[in-house]
Design a protein around this motif. Structure first.
Motif, PDB file in Angstrom:
ATOM      1  N   UNK A 187       0.906  -1.287  -0.215  1.00 12.55           N
ATOM      2  CA  UNK A 187      -0.169   0.466  -0.192  1.00 12.55           C
ATOM      3  C   UNK A 187       1.010   1.480  -0.048  1.00 12.55           C
ATOM      4  N   UNK A 188       2.014   1.117   0.485  1.00 12.83           N
ATOM      5  CA  UNK A 188       2.617   2.337   1.065  1.00 12.83           C
ATOM      6  C   UNK A 188       3.808   2.065  -1.076  1.00 12.83           C
ATOM      7  N   UNK A 189       3.839   2.163  -1.014  1.00  7.56           N
ATOM      8  CA  UNK A 189       4.570   1.749  -2.600  1.00  7.56           C
ATOM      9  C   UNK A 189       3.621   2.121  -4.125  1.00  7.56           C
ATOM     10  N   UNK A 190       2.205   1.567  -3.569  1.00  7.35           N
ATOM     11  CA  UNK A 190       1.396   2.215  -4.488  1.00  7.35           C
ATOM     12  C   UNK A 190       0.715   3.828  -4.203  1.00  7.35           C
ATOM     13  N   UNK A 191       0.509   4.129  -2.883  1.00 13.36           N
ATOM     14  CA  UNK A 191       0.622   5.349  -2.259  1.00 13.36           C
ATOM     15  C   UNK A 191       2.001   6.163  -2.882  1.00 13.36           C
ATOM     16  N   UNK A 192       3.229   5.872  -2.113  1.00 16.03           N
ATOM     17  CA  UNK A 192       3.947   6.448  -2.933  1.00 16.03           C
ATOM     18  C   UNK A 192       4.207   7.270  -4.577  1.00 16.03           C
ATOM     19  N   UNK A 193       4.112   5.692  -5.779  1.00 17.40           N
ATOM     20  CA  UNK A 193       3.813   5.780  -6.861  1.00 17.40           C
ATOM     21  C   UNK A 193       3.064   6.898  -7.405  1.00 17.40           C
ATOM     22  N   UNK A 194       1.820   6.969  -6.969  1.00 15.00           N
ATOM     23  CA  UNK A 194       0.720   7.524  -7.097  1.00 15.00           C
ATOM     24  C   UNK A 194       1.183   8.947  -7.216  1.00 15.00           C
ATOM     25  N   UNK A 195       1.152   9.458  -5.850  1.00 17.75           N
ATOM     26  CA  UNK A 195       1.274  11.118  -5.200  1.00 17.75           C
ATOM     27  C   UNK A 195       2.129  11.313  -4.924  1.00 17.75           C
ATOM     28  N   UNK A 196       3.345  10.684  -5.805  1.00 12.42           N
ATOM     29  CA  UNK A 196       4.784  11.245  -5.491  1.00 12.42           C
ATOM     30  C   UNK A 196       5.296  11.173  -7.192  1.00 12.42           C
ATOM     31  N   UNK A 197       5.158  10.302  -8.141  1.00 13.14           N
ATOM     32  CA  UNK A 197       5.460  10.680  -8.950  1.00 13.14           C
ATOM     33  C   UNK A 197       4.021  10.444 -10.143  1.00 13.14           C
ATOM     34  N   UNK A 198       2.830   9.851 -10.699  1.00 14.44           N
ATOM     35  CA  UNK A 198       2.332   9.711 -11.145  1.00 14.44           C
ATOM     36  C   UNK A 198       1.428  11.103 -11.695  1.00 14.44           C
ATOM     37  N   UNK A 200       2.058  14.140  -9.950  1.00 14.64           N
ATOM     38  CA  UNK A 200       2.319  15.570 -10.094  1.00 14.64           C
ATOM     39  C   UNK A 200       2.662  15.493 -11.800  1.00 14.64           C
ATOM     40  N   UNK A 201       2.744  14.315 -12.403  1.00 15.76           N
ATOM     41  CA  UNK A 201       3.456  14.547 -13.565  1.00 15.76           C
ATOM     42  C   UNK A 201       2.138  14.124 -14.651  1.00 15.76           C
ATOM     43  N   UNK A 202       1.403  14.080 -14.186  1.00 14.02           N
ATOM     44  CA  UNK A 202       0.267  14.169 -14.927  1.00 14.02           C
ATOM     45  C   UNK A 202      -1.010  15.716 -14.780  1.00 14.02           C
ATOM     46  N   UNK A 203      -0.505  16.522 -13.668  1.00 13.77           N
ATOM     47  CA  UNK A 203      -1.083  18.080 -13.439  1.00 13.77           C
ATOM     48  C   UNK A 203       0.002  18.610 -14.563  1.00 13.77           C
ATOM     49  N   UNK A 204       1.323  18.405 -14.828  1.00 11.97           N
ATOM     50  CA  UNK A 204       2.325  19.045 -15.401  1.00 11.97           C
ATOM     51  C   UNK A 204       1.975  18.902 -16.528  1.00 11.97           C
ATOM     52  N   UNK A 205       1.852  18.033 -17.358  1.00 10.51           N
ATOM     53  CA  UNK A 205       1.272  17.639 -18.407  1.00 10.51           C
ATOM     54  C   UNK A 205      -0.334  18.235 -18.950  1.00 10.51           C
ATOM     55  N   UNK A 206      -0.886  18.629 -18.158  1.00 10.32           N
ATOM     56  CA  UNK A 206      -1.776  19.661 -18.159  1.00 10.32           C
ATOM     57  C   UNK A 206      -1.818  21.251 -18.484  1.00 10.32           C
ATOM     58  N   UNK A 207      -0.771  21.131 -17.647  1.00  8.25           N
ATOM     59  CA  UNK A 207      -0.351  22.557 -17.834  1.00  8.25           C
ATOM     60  C   UNK A 207       0.438  23.187 -18.526  1.00  8.25           C
ATOM     61  N   UNK A 208       1.313  21.833 -19.088  1.00  9.85           N
ATOM     62  CA  UNK A 208       1.881  22.106 -20.831  1.00  9.85           C
ATOM     63  C   UNK A 208       1.102  22.781 -21.581  1.00  9.85           C
ATOM     64  N   UNK A 209       0.537  21.221 -21.326  1.00 13.21           N
ATOM     65  CA  UNK A 209      -1.069  20.848 -22.544  1.00 13.21           C
ATOM     66  C   UNK A 209      -1.377  22.702 -22.453  1.00 13.21           C
TER      67      UNK A 209
END
Length: 257
Positions: A187-198, A200-209
């Motif tokens: 559960x820790x691994x899943x939350x880490x990947x989602x909240x610290x990587x995936x 934020x990158x999705x939000x950055x992609x939205x901003x760049x778009x």
């Protein structure tokens, strides 16, 4: 380079890492089977949801969006297209043939104009290019939002697997604590990947778009104005709406000698 993304990523990992190491060693939080479940399961779900070329393009775009700040500022574009408008008024559309620009969309617009296409065809071609750009960013954003949704769920699935395995060893009370800790790590691994990587990158992609769409709209609007023969200063004044009011000084195009 977009230094803030790198700073944010390092700071996030560092803060979480220091909190983890406060009362335990790094090995306490390392469980290879659990990590394999989360990474493998998230990848599998992502490939089920999306096509492989789309996933590969998403990671390419995410790297570019997160660490390479290629989006030009509207003020810079306005000054450049203002200069182009002056060239067209002086030398005609063919005067743009030798203009060098680092913006691929503007370069395509110039090529279409120089080739002598009608304003309607130029507008349609640029609109189609802009739409394709929007779609590429949209797919990439959905890929990373999908990863952000799947990783915690796969982590919970790994936790359930670990709990089942733990219940099978209840006859040994000394193994319950360590087994429970290992079960929760997925559960820790899943939350880490989602909240610290995936995510934020999705939000950055939205901003760049959004930045890309704004710049492409600015270029399309300016090209239409140039082909209609509008005064460069009038065109610049109309385009100034793309820039914050505090940054509108100095947008007037410089005349080329």
């Amino acid at each position: 380079m977009d230094i803030l993304t790198l700073v944010g990523l390092i700071a996030g990992v560092l803060i979480v890492g220091l909190a983890m190491l406060a009362n335990a060693s790094l090995l306490t939080f390392l469980n290879l089977p659990g990590l394999a479940i989360v990474l493998g399961g998230t990848l599998a779900v992502t490939l089920i949801k999306f096509r492989l070329p789309g996933v590969m393009e998403a990671f390419k775009l995410a790297f570019s969006a997160a660490f390479i700040d290629k989006v030009e500022r509207p003020a810079s574009l306005i000054r450049e297209v203002g200069t182009l408008a002056n060239v067209v008024r002086k030398d005609g559309v063919l005067g743009l043939e030798n203009h060098q620009t680092g913006n691929p969309f503007l370069r395509k617009a110039i090529a279409l104009c120089v080739d002598g296409h009608t304003p309607e065809l130029v507008e349609d071609a640029l609109a189609q290019e802009a739409q394709q750009t929007v779609e590429r960013y949209d797919v990439a954003e959905r890929v990373f939002r999908g990863i952000g949704e799947s990783a915690p769920a796969i982590g919970m699935l790994g936790t359930l697997v670990g709990l089942v395995q733990m219940l099978n060893t209840l006859d040994d009370p000394s193994s319950i604590g360590p087994a429970m800790a290992i079960a929760l790590l997925t559960t820790l691994y899943g939350a880490f990947i989602a909240q610290l990587i995936a995510l934020p990158l999705a939000d950055k992609l939205q901003l760049k778009a959004e930045d890309e769409a704004r710049n492409q709209l600015l270029i399309m609007t300016s090209v239409q104005s140039i082909m209609r023969g509008e005064n460069p200063r009038v065109m610049t004044e109309l385009l100034s709406s793309f820039v914050h009011p505090d940054q509108r000084s100095g947008l007037a195009p410089q005349r080329e000698g």
